[in-house]
Design an enzyme around this catalytic site. Structure first.
Site, PDB file in Angstrom:
ATOM      1  N   HIS A  55      -6.192  22.750  13.824  1.00  0.00           N
ATOM      2  CA  HIS A  55      -5.084  23.261  13.015  1.00  0.00           C
ATOM      3  C   HIS A  55      -4.234  24.181  13.887  1.00  0.00           C
ATOM      4  O   HIS A  55      -3.021  24.046  13.928  1.00  0.00           O
ATOM      5  CB  HIS A  55      -5.603  23.989  11.766  1.00  0.00           C
ATOM      6  CG  HIS A  55      -4.510  24.460  10.854  1.00  0.00           C
ATOM      7  ND1 HIS A  55      -4.718  24.925   9.579  1.00  0.00           N
ATOM      8  CD2 HIS A  55      -3.167  24.544  11.041  1.00  0.00           C
ATOM      9  CE1 HIS A  55      -3.551  25.266   9.020  1.00  0.00           C
ATOM     10  NE2 HIS A  55      -2.599  25.051   9.892  1.00  0.00           N
ATOM     11  N   GLU A 109       3.243  25.232  14.683  1.00  0.00           N
ATOM     12  CA  GLU A 109       2.167  26.050  15.275  1.00  0.00           C
ATOM     13  C   GLU A 109       2.673  26.823  16.491  1.00  0.00           C
ATOM     14  O   GLU A 109       2.314  27.992  16.684  1.00  0.00           O
ATOM     15  CB  GLU A 109       0.970  25.170  15.649  1.00  0.00           C
ATOM     16  CG  GLU A 109       0.242  24.574  14.439  1.00  0.00           C
ATOM     17  CD  GLU A 109      -0.322  25.645  13.516  1.00  0.00           C
ATOM     18  OE1 GLU A 109      -0.994  26.567  14.007  1.00  0.00           O
ATOM     19  OE2 GLU A 109      -0.095  25.554  12.291  1.00  0.00           O
ATOM     20  N   HIS A 113       2.729  30.744  15.825  1.00  0.00           N
ATOM     21  CA  HIS A 113       1.575  31.390  16.491  1.00  0.00           C
ATOM     22  C   HIS A 113       1.699  31.422  18.015  1.00  0.00           C
ATOM     23  O   HIS A 113       1.414  32.442  18.638  1.00  0.00           O
ATOM     24  CB  HIS A 113       0.281  30.669  16.096  1.00  0.00           C
ATOM     25  CG  HIS A 113       0.043  30.633  14.620  1.00  0.00           C
ATOM     26  ND1 HIS A 113      -0.372  31.733  13.911  1.00  0.00           N
ATOM     27  CD2 HIS A 113       0.163  29.633  13.703  1.00  0.00           C
ATOM     28  CE1 HIS A 113      -0.498  31.416  12.622  1.00  0.00           C
ATOM     29  NE2 HIS A 113      -0.182  30.149  12.469  1.00  0.00           N
TER      30      HIS A 113
END
Ligand SMILES: *[C@@H]1O[C@H](CO)[C@@H](O)[C@H](O)[C@H]1NC(C)=O
Length: 220
Positions: A55, A109, A113
């Site tokens: 993930h 992502e 992040h």
């Protein structure tokens, strides 16, 4: 004394520059992503393997907070990771609908992040670090060694945690979601990684518990 003060300021500076304390490496079980109200769509690369998928690799702080969307000037650039595409398709597939080539997942992502770990990784480094961690953490094999298989059976949450802890050496965080009948099922596994993104460490803080004591592991 002067040296100590210097060292203190220097280390403080380093920790500010970095902006986080450790990473969560988050793996998801595709069977539980799909076996839920929102359902799923296979990516254009085809039905993913019956294995945990990545993930994300998420910078996090010891107090439980986390930085996000740290650098709007660093957009996702697929040309920087073209040599990783096959491995990303195999290990980091998107299951969201509609079907896609997974790039929107990787883009999300990276932006949310990855840009918060730019003191450690450029874009290529970020995605290859996650792939390296995935290769080191065969969670499905760890579960299988304890007789836990994705066969729609329920298992004791403590056995699931124990099996992963035995394989990684540290207690994992486990997140559950609900299947269409409302049963708690194993959805995501959180492993903690040092701030250089290379070794598994004990979690400074675990995500809050969302599982029943008995957890289903659906087939995929
Ligand atoms: C698990 O349940 C699903 C949905 O009911 C079913 O399609 C699948 O065949 C089952 N798998 C096994 C291994 O029993």
């Amino acid at each position: 004394m002067k040296t100590t003060a210097f060292l203190f300021v220097f280390l403080l500076g380093l920790s500010f520059a970095q902006g986080f304390d450790f990473f969560y490496f988050v793996l998801q079980w595709p069977g539980s992503y799909c076996d839920s109200q929102h359902s799923c769509c296979y990516p254009l690369s085809g039905k993913p393997a019956s294995d945990f998928g990545i993930h994300g690799l998420w910078p996090n702080n010891n107090d439980g907070s986390f930085p996000s969307n740290c650098d709007p000037n660093s957009p996702f650039d697929s040309s920087q990771i073209s040599d990783l595409t096959n491995s990303l398709n195999a290990n980091w597939p998107s299951l969201s609908c509609p079907s896609s080539n997974s790039e929107s997942f990787w883009t999300h992502e990276w932006q949310k992040h990855g840009t918060c770990a730019e003191s450690v990784f450029d874009e290529h480094g970020y995605f290859s670090a996650a792939l390296d961690l995935k290769a080191k953490a065969d969670v499905l094999q760890m579960l299988s060694s304890s007789g836990i298989e994705p066969n729609n059976n329920s298992y004791d949450l403590r056995s699931i945690k124990g099996a992963i802890q035995a394989g990684i050496g540290h207690e994992p965080g486990i997140e559950c979601n609900k299947d269409r009948s409302g049963n708690s099922q194993l959805y995501q596994v959180y492993l903690c990684v040092d701030s250089s993104g290379s070794s598994f460490v004990s979690c400074p803080v675990l995500p809050s518990v969302s599982c029943s004591s008995q957890v289903v592991l659906p087939s995929f």
